[in-house]
Scaffold this motif. Structure first.
Motif, PDB file in Angstrom:
ATOM      1  N   VAL A   1       0.859  -1.182   0.000  1.00  0.00           N
ATOM      2  CA  VAL A   1       0.000   0.000   0.000  1.00  0.00           C
ATOM      3  C   VAL A   1       0.892   1.228   0.000  1.00  0.00           C
ATOM      4  O   VAL A   1       1.870   1.296   0.756  1.00  0.00           O
ATOM      5  N   TRP A   2       0.592   2.197  -0.857  1.00  0.00           N
ATOM      6  CA  TRP A   2       1.307   3.476  -0.846  1.00  0.00           C
ATOM      7  C   TRP A   2       0.576   4.377   0.140  1.00  0.00           C
ATOM      8  O   TRP A   2      -0.539   4.821  -0.113  1.00  0.00           O
ATOM      9  N   ASP A   3       1.197   4.625   1.253  1.00  0.00           N
ATOM     10  CA  ASP A   3       0.545   5.318   2.367  1.00  0.00           C
ATOM     11  C   ASP A   3       1.286   6.608   2.700  1.00  0.00           C
ATOM     12  O   ASP A   3       2.309   6.578   3.391  1.00  0.00           O
ATOM     13  N   GLU A   4       0.776   7.711   2.203  1.00  0.00           N
ATOM     14  CA  GLU A   4       1.357   9.019   2.529  1.00  0.00           C
ATOM     15  C   GLU A   4       0.538   9.623   3.662  1.00  0.00           C
ATOM     16  O   GLU A   4      -0.643   9.915   3.497  1.00  0.00           O
ATOM     17  N   ARG A   5       1.188   9.804   4.782  1.00  0.00           N
ATOM     18  CA  ARG A   5       0.535  10.315   5.994  1.00  0.00           C
ATOM     19  C   ARG A   5       0.851  11.802   6.124  1.00  0.00           C
ATOM     20  O   ARG A   5       2.005  12.180   6.293  1.00  0.00           O
ATOM     21  N   ILE A   6      -0.188  12.607   6.045  1.00  0.00           N
ATOM     22  CA  ILE A   6      -0.003  14.060   6.060  1.00  0.00           C
ATOM     23  C   ILE A   6      -0.689  14.682   7.261  1.00  0.00           C
ATOM     24  O   ILE A   6      -1.556  14.075   7.883  1.00  0.00           O
ATOM     25  N   THR A   7      -0.257  15.896   7.560  1.00  0.00           N
ATOM     26  CA  THR A   7      -0.996  16.767   8.468  1.00  0.00           C
ATOM     27  C   THR A   7      -1.143  18.102   7.750  1.00  0.00           C
ATOM     28  O   THR A   7      -0.310  18.460   6.910  1.00  0.00           O
TER      29      THR A   7
ATOM     30  N   GLN B   1       4.919  11.824   5.791  1.00  0.00           N
ATOM     31  CA  GLN B   1       5.799  10.661   5.850  1.00  0.00           C
ATOM     32  C   GLN B   1       5.190   9.619   4.924  1.00  0.00           C
ATOM     33  O   GLN B   1       3.982   9.356   4.987  1.00  0.00           O
ATOM     34  N   PHE B   2       6.019   9.056   4.051  1.00  0.00           N
ATOM     35  CA  PHE B   2       5.542   8.096   3.064  1.00  0.00           C
ATOM     36  C   PHE B   2       6.003   6.697   3.435  1.00  0.00           C
ATOM     37  O   PHE B   2       7.179   6.470   3.741  1.00  0.00           O
ATOM     38  N   TYR B   3       5.057   5.752   3.406  1.00  0.00           N
ATOM     39  CA  TYR B   3       5.320   4.354   3.713  1.00  0.00           C
ATOM     40  C   TYR B   3       4.902   3.481   2.540  1.00  0.00           C
ATOM     41  O   TYR B   3       3.880   3.724   1.915  1.00  0.00           O
ATOM     42  N   ARG B   4       5.712   2.482   2.251  1.00  0.00           N
ATOM     43  CA  ARG B   4       5.333   1.403   1.328  1.00  0.00           C
ATOM     44  C   ARG B   4       4.977   0.238   2.233  1.00  0.00           C
ATOM     45  O   ARG B   4       5.864  -0.357   2.854  1.00  0.00           O
ATOM     46  N   GLY B   5       3.677  -0.021   2.337  1.00  0.00           N
ATOM     47  CA  GLY B   5       3.218  -0.981   3.339  1.00  0.00           C
ATOM     48  C   GLY B   5       3.521  -0.407   4.707  1.00  0.00           C
ATOM     49  O   GLY B   5       3.202   0.743   5.000  1.00  0.00           O
ATOM     50  N   SER B   6       4.216  -1.178   5.539  1.00  0.00           N
ATOM     51  CA  SER B   6       4.568  -0.682   6.877  1.00  0.00           C
ATOM     52  C   SER B   6       6.005  -0.164   6.931  1.00  0.00           C
ATOM     53  O   SER B   6       6.482   0.225   7.991  1.00  0.00           O
ATOM     54  N   THR B   7       6.685  -0.119   5.777  1.00  0.00           N
ATOM     55  CA  THR B   7       8.081   0.302   5.736  1.00  0.00           C
ATOM     56  C   THR B   7       8.196   1.783   5.373  1.00  0.00           C
ATOM     57  O   THR B   7       7.705   2.208   4.313  1.00  0.00           O
ATOM     58  N   PHE B   8       8.848   2.540   6.245  1.00  0.00           N
ATOM     59  CA  PHE B   8       9.087   3.957   5.977  1.00  0.00           C
ATOM     60  C   PHE B   8       9.952   4.103   4.734  1.00  0.00           C
ATOM     61  O   PHE B   8      10.950   3.405   4.577  1.00  0.00           O
ATOM     62  N   SER B   9       9.589   5.020   3.844  1.00  0.00           N
ATOM     63  CA  SER B   9      10.353   5.275   2.621  1.00  0.00           C
ATOM     64  C   SER B   9      11.049   6.633   2.679  1.00  0.00           C
ATOM     65  O   SER B   9      12.259   6.722   2.548  1.00  0.00           O
ATOM     66  N   HIS B  10      10.247   7.708   2.892  1.00  0.00           N
ATOM     67  CA  HIS B  10      10.807   9.055   2.905  1.00  0.00           C
ATOM     68  C   HIS B  10       9.801  10.029   3.514  1.00  0.00           C
ATOM     69  O   HIS B  10       8.665   9.653   3.788  1.00  0.00           O
ATOM     70  N   CYS B  11      10.265  11.260   3.690  1.00  0.00           N
ATOM     71  CA  CYS B  11       9.413  12.284   4.265  1.00  0.00           C
ATOM     72  C   CYS B  11       9.703  13.610   3.581  1.00  0.00           C
ATOM     73  O   CYS B  11      10.599  13.710   2.747  1.00  0.00           O
ATOM     74  N   GLY B  12       8.971  14.625   3.955  1.00  0.00           N
ATOM     75  CA  GLY B  12       9.184  15.956   3.407  1.00  0.00           C
ATOM     76  C   GLY B  12       7.949  16.819   3.594  1.00  0.00           C
ATOM     77  O   GLY B  12       7.164  16.619   4.525  1.00  0.00           O
ATOM     78  N   TYR B  13       7.801  17.753   2.679  1.00  0.00           N
ATOM     79  CA  TYR B  13       6.645  18.648   2.666  1.00  0.00           C
ATOM     80  C   TYR B  13       6.040  18.658   1.278  1.00  0.00           C
ATOM     81  O   TYR B  13       6.753  18.603   0.274  1.00  0.00           O
ATOM     82  N   ASN B  14       4.701  18.729   1.229  1.00  0.00           N
ATOM     83  CA  ASN B  14       3.971  18.959  -0.010  1.00  0.00           C
ATOM     84  C   ASN B  14       3.476  20.399   0.000  1.00  0.00           C
ATOM     85  O   ASN B  14       3.040  20.903   1.036  1.00  0.00           O
ATOM     86  N   SER B  15       3.502  21.020  -1.162  1.00  0.00           N
ATOM     87  CA  SER B  15       2.850  22.304  -1.360  1.00  0.00           C
ATOM     88  C   SER B  15       1.827  22.108  -2.480  1.00  0.00           C
ATOM     89  O   SER B  15       2.188  21.786  -3.609  1.00  0.00           O
ATOM     90  N   PHE B  16       0.563  22.230  -2.126  1.00  0.00           N
ATOM     91  CA  PHE B  16      -0.535  22.070  -3.078  1.00  0.00           C
ATOM     92  C   PHE B  16      -1.075  23.440  -3.472  1.00  0.00           C
ATOM     93  O   PHE B  16      -1.259  24.309  -2.617  1.00  0.00           O
ATOM     94  N   GLN B  17      -1.379  23.591  -4.752  1.00  0.00           N
ATOM     95  CA  GLN B  17      -2.141  24.733  -5.238  1.00  0.00           C
ATOM     96  C   GLN B  17      -3.436  24.157  -5.784  1.00  0.00           C
ATOM     97  O   GLN B  17      -3.406  23.244  -6.623  1.00  0.00           O
ATOM     98  N   LEU B  18      -4.552  24.644  -5.288  1.00  0.00           N
ATOM     99  CA  LEU B  18      -5.852  24.169  -5.740  1.00  0.00           C
ATOM    100  C   LEU B  18      -6.643  25.316  -6.348  1.00  0.00           C
ATOM    101  O   LEU B  18      -6.443  26.479  -5.965  1.00  0.00           O
ATOM    102  N   VAL B  19      -7.528  24.973  -7.259  1.00  0.00           N
ATOM    103  CA  VAL B  19      -8.424  25.949  -7.871  1.00  0.00           C
ATOM    104  C   VAL B  19      -9.854  25.463  -7.682  1.00  0.00           C
ATOM    105  O   VAL B  19     -10.116  24.257  -7.673  1.00  0.00           O
ATOM    106  N   LYS B  20     -10.760  26.418  -7.523  1.00  0.00           N
ATOM    107  CA  LYS B  20     -12.169  26.061  -7.382  1.00  0.00           C
ATOM    108  C   LYS B  20     -12.824  26.213  -8.744  1.00  0.00           C
ATOM    109  O   LYS B  20     -12.977  27.315  -9.259  1.00  0.00           O
ATOM    110  N   LEU B  21     -13.196  25.083  -9.317  1.00  0.00           N
ATOM    111  CA  LEU B  21     -13.840  25.030 -10.621  1.00  0.00           C
ATOM    112  C   LEU B  21     -15.337  24.797 -10.429  1.00  0.00           C
ATOM    113  O   LEU B  21     -15.808  24.688  -9.289  1.00  0.00           O
TER     114      LEU B  21
END
Length: 152
Positions: free
Chosen positions: A89-95, A113-133
């Motif tokens: 499972v590709w499990d990206e855990r965000i706050t 924090q990103f996990y492949r199954g129960s194994t930690f892969s990597h971490c960081g920050y996401n920056s999302f830009q959203l538009v209201k359509l």
């Protein structure tokens, strides 16, 4: 004198309305991002695709040989990869750290924090830009950082 007494009441009422609207919009923006990651966890490419605006753009910041590189990623390839069976499972855990909204534009900052199954892969920050359509909030741009440590 009575108009002066009415002014504070009007300002309080309009501020309360704006806060309620902002809270509803913030929740709607967060819900689209949650749906994106829920679809990713389930391997449901249709759900992920439905969260994206037409022409959405993905980027990642990577460090190679001490040099920072901006790498474009193809959203269509990402959506296809999500829907292609994979053993973990590709499990990206965000706050949600910060959500900013002005009219039909939202900017969202999420440590992850990103996990492949129960194994930690990597971490960081996401920056999302959203538009209201017409159909609601959609993700127009995602850029992220990726590292093994330090993580929050």
């Amino acid at each position: 004198m009575k108009p002066l007494l009415l002014l504070p009441l009007l300002l309080t009422t309009s501020a309360a309305f704006a806060q309620t609207k902002t809270t509803a919009e913030t929740e709607a923006v967060q819900q689209i991002i949650r749906r994106f990651f829920d679809g990713m966890r389930r391997g449901d490419s249709a759900t992920v695709r439905a969260t994206l605006a037409p022409g959405a753009v993905f980027h990642t910041l990577a460090t190679k040989n001490g040099q920072t590189q901006l790498r474009p990623e193809n959203p269509s390839e990402f959506v296809k990869a999500v829907g292609t069976p994979h053993p973990e499972v590709w499990d990206e855990r965000i706050t949600f750290e910060k959500v900013l909204i002005d009219a039909n534009l939202a900017s969202v900052w999420t440590p992850y924090q990103f996990y492949r199954g129960s194994t930690f892969s990597h971490c960081g920050y996401n920056s999302f830009q959203l538009v209201k359509l017409t159909e609601g909030w959609r993700i127009a741009h995602v850029i992220d950082t990726r590292r093994k440590e330090p993580c929050r």
